[in-house]
Motif scaffolding. Structure first.
Motif, PDB file in Angstrom:
ATOM      1  N   SER A 106      34.190  42.421 -10.285  1.00  0.00           N
ATOM      2  CA  SER A 106      35.003  43.641  -9.950  1.00  0.00           C
ATOM      3  C   SER A 106      35.107  44.047  -8.485  1.00  0.00           C
ATOM      4  N   ALA A 107      33.974  43.819  -7.803  1.00  0.00           N
ATOM      5  CA  ALA A 107      33.975  43.847  -6.449  1.00  0.00           C
ATOM      6  C   ALA A 107      34.605  42.828  -5.713  1.00  0.00           C
ATOM      7  N   GLU A 108      34.539  41.565  -6.207  1.00  0.00           N
ATOM      8  CA  GLU A 108      35.534  40.464  -5.649  1.00  0.00           C
ATOM      9  C   GLU A 108      37.160  40.542  -5.877  1.00  0.00           C
ATOM     10  N   THR A 112      39.406  41.579  -2.870  1.00  0.00           N
ATOM     11  CA  THR A 112      40.676  40.691  -2.895  1.00  0.00           C
ATOM     12  C   THR A 112      42.159  41.371  -2.798  1.00  0.00           C
ATOM     13  N   ASN A 113      42.006  42.657  -3.659  1.00  0.00           N
ATOM     14  CA  ASN A 113      43.081  43.451  -3.650  1.00  0.00           C
ATOM     15  C   ASN A 113      43.233  44.252  -2.160  1.00  0.00           C
ATOM     16  N   LEU A 114      42.001  44.621  -1.570  1.00  0.00           N
ATOM     17  CA  LEU A 114      42.153  45.208  -0.409  1.00  0.00           C
ATOM     18  C   LEU A 114      42.514  44.379   0.661  1.00  0.00           C
ATOM     19  N   ILE A 115      42.058  43.130   0.715  1.00  0.00           N
ATOM     20  CA  ILE A 115      42.590  42.039   1.722  1.00  0.00           C
ATOM     21  C   ILE A 115      44.008  41.755   1.487  1.00  0.00           C
ATOM     22  N   SER A 117      46.240  43.653   0.295  1.00  0.00           N
ATOM     23  CA  SER A 117      46.928  44.972   0.764  1.00  0.00           C
ATOM     24  C   SER A 117      47.026  45.058   2.242  1.00  0.00           C
ATOM     25  N   ALA A 118      45.792  44.795   2.972  1.00  0.00           N
ATOM     26  CA  ALA A 118      45.583  44.899   4.270  1.00  0.00           C
ATOM     27  C   ALA A 118      46.490  43.818   4.828  1.00  0.00           C
ATOM     28  N   GLU A 119      46.668  42.398   4.325  1.00  0.00           N
ATOM     29  CA  GLU A 119      47.568  41.525   4.950  1.00  0.00           C
ATOM     30  C   GLU A 119      49.080  42.043   4.689  1.00  0.00           C
ATOM     31  N   ASP A 120      49.348  42.509   3.536  1.00  0.00           N
ATOM     32  CA  ASP A 120      50.794  42.884   3.439  1.00  0.00           C
ATOM     33  C   ASP A 120      51.175  44.166   4.188  1.00  0.00           C
ATOM     34  N   LYS A 121      50.181  45.072   4.483  1.00  0.00           N
ATOM     35  CA  LYS A 121      50.585  46.117   5.387  1.00  0.00           C
ATOM     36  C   LYS A 121      50.558  45.761   7.138  1.00  0.00           C
ATOM     37  N   ALA A 122      49.769  44.496   7.364  1.00  0.00           N
ATOM     38  CA  ALA A 122      49.902  43.895   8.621  1.00  0.00           C
ATOM     39  C   ALA A 122      51.377  43.161   8.751  1.00  0.00           C
ATOM     40  N   LYS A 123      51.614  42.468   7.602  1.00  0.00           N
ATOM     41  CA  LYS A 123      52.868  41.643   7.846  1.00  0.00           C
ATOM     42  C   LYS A 123      54.035  42.576   7.989  1.00  0.00           C
ATOM     43  N   GLU A 124      53.820  43.880   7.162  1.00  0.00           N
ATOM     44  CA  GLU A 124      54.962  44.842   7.235  1.00  0.00           C
ATOM     45  C   GLU A 124      55.064  45.496   8.583  1.00  0.00           C
ATOM     46  N   ILE A 125      53.991  46.050   9.134  1.00  0.00           N
ATOM     47  CA  ILE A 125      54.008  46.247  10.511  1.00  0.00           C
ATOM     48  C   ILE A 125      54.342  45.379  11.453  1.00  0.00           C
ATOM     49  N   LEU A 126      53.953  44.143  11.349  1.00  0.00           N
ATOM     50  CA  LEU A 126      54.191  42.990  12.276  1.00  0.00           C
ATOM     51  C   LEU A 126      55.748  42.770  12.336  1.00  0.00           C
ATOM     52  N   THR A 127      56.422  42.795  11.046  1.00  0.00           N
ATOM     53  CA  THR A 127      57.671  42.655  10.832  1.00  0.00           C
ATOM     54  C   THR A 127      58.548  43.997  11.336  1.00  0.00           C
ATOM     55  N   GLU A 128      58.244  45.160  10.986  1.00  0.00           N
ATOM     56  CA  GLU A 128      58.739  46.124  11.898  1.00  0.00           C
ATOM     57  C   GLU A 128      58.682  46.190  13.192  1.00  0.00           C
TER      58      GLU A 128
END
Length: 244
Positions: A106-108, A112-115, A117-128
């Motif tokens: 569950s922790a892994e 993984t989901n947090l990482i 999500s963070a990568e998607d958010k970073a990509k979104e911010i970078l794209t914007e």
């Protein structure tokens, strides 16, 4: 058949000549009787003690058997408890391992989901940010193009107006009106002279405040090109008028 003390005491012996002294024999028999009674009493006591000892022995034997049986039962119970404890400990260990594995999984998964999500958010911010930078670059480039166009049009307009100012037509227009009047037009010359005298009189009689306001009015009547040279807004308005 065993003798009793009474048998010894009632025993009669025959009398013969030159036999034992009867008193000595009686005393000895009394002593034997007494000792025999003591021996029988002790024997009875010993038999009683022996019986009591045998009873105790039987009790202890039964107790020993019971203890042995209890020990066997206790050993069996201990073995069962030990087996049950081993099985229970194995179940607890297995359950703990399963729970730990589930928690780790569950922790892994959560990490993984947090990482992700963070990568998607970073990509979104970078794209914007990239898109905004492109828009700013495009707007800046467009503004530079408009500025260059304005500069070119302003330069062309100024050059054209300078050419007009330097033309002979402006020289002709700037000549005094009197130069257009010939000597034969005496009436017009008189009217012009009167007008010049009247204007000079008004200027001489005007208050100082009105005279000081004259340059301000002159400043307010600056040509459009001069306003554009010192005022960006006027320059843009001039650019729009020129483009129209």
């Amino acid at each position: 058949m065993a003798l009793t003390p009474l048998d010894i005491q009632n025993k009669n012996f025959s009398i013969k000549m030159r036999g034992y002294n009867q008193d000595d024999v009686d005393d000895f028999l009394d002593q034997v009787t007494k000792d025999y009674e003591d021996a029988i009493q002790k024997n009875r006591e010993l038999e009683k003690s022996l019986k009591h000892a045998e009873e105790k022995l039987q009790y202890f034997n039964e107790l020993k058997d019971a203890l042995n049986q209890s020990i066997i039962v206790a050993q069996d119970t201990a073995d069962k408890v030990k087996t049950s404890a081993n099985k229970e400990s194995e179940v607890i260990v297995t359950s703990a391992e399963n729970t730990a594995n589930e928690m780790i999984a569950s922790a892994e998964k959560r990490s993984t989901n947090l990482i992700s999500s963070a990568e998607d958010k970073a990509k979104e911010i970078l794209t914007e940010a990239t898109e905004r930078a492109r828009q700013l670059a495009a707007e800046t480039d467009d503004l530079k193009k408009k500025t260059r166009v304005f500069h070119q049009r302003l330069s062309l307009m100024l050059e054209a107006q300078l050419e007009q100012v330097k033309s002979d037509e402006w020289n002709e227009l700037l000549k005094p009106f009197s130069s257009y009047v010939s000597d034969s037009h005496t009436v017009i010359k008189e009217v012009l002279a009167q007008e010049l005298d009247s204007a000079a009189t008004e200027v001489a009689e005007a208050p100082e405040a009105e005279q000081s306001d004259a340059p301000a009015e002159a400043v307010d009547e600056q040509p459009t090109l001069e306003q554009a040279a010192i005022d960006p807004k006027a320059m843009l308005d001039l650019l729009n008028k020129t483009s129209e």
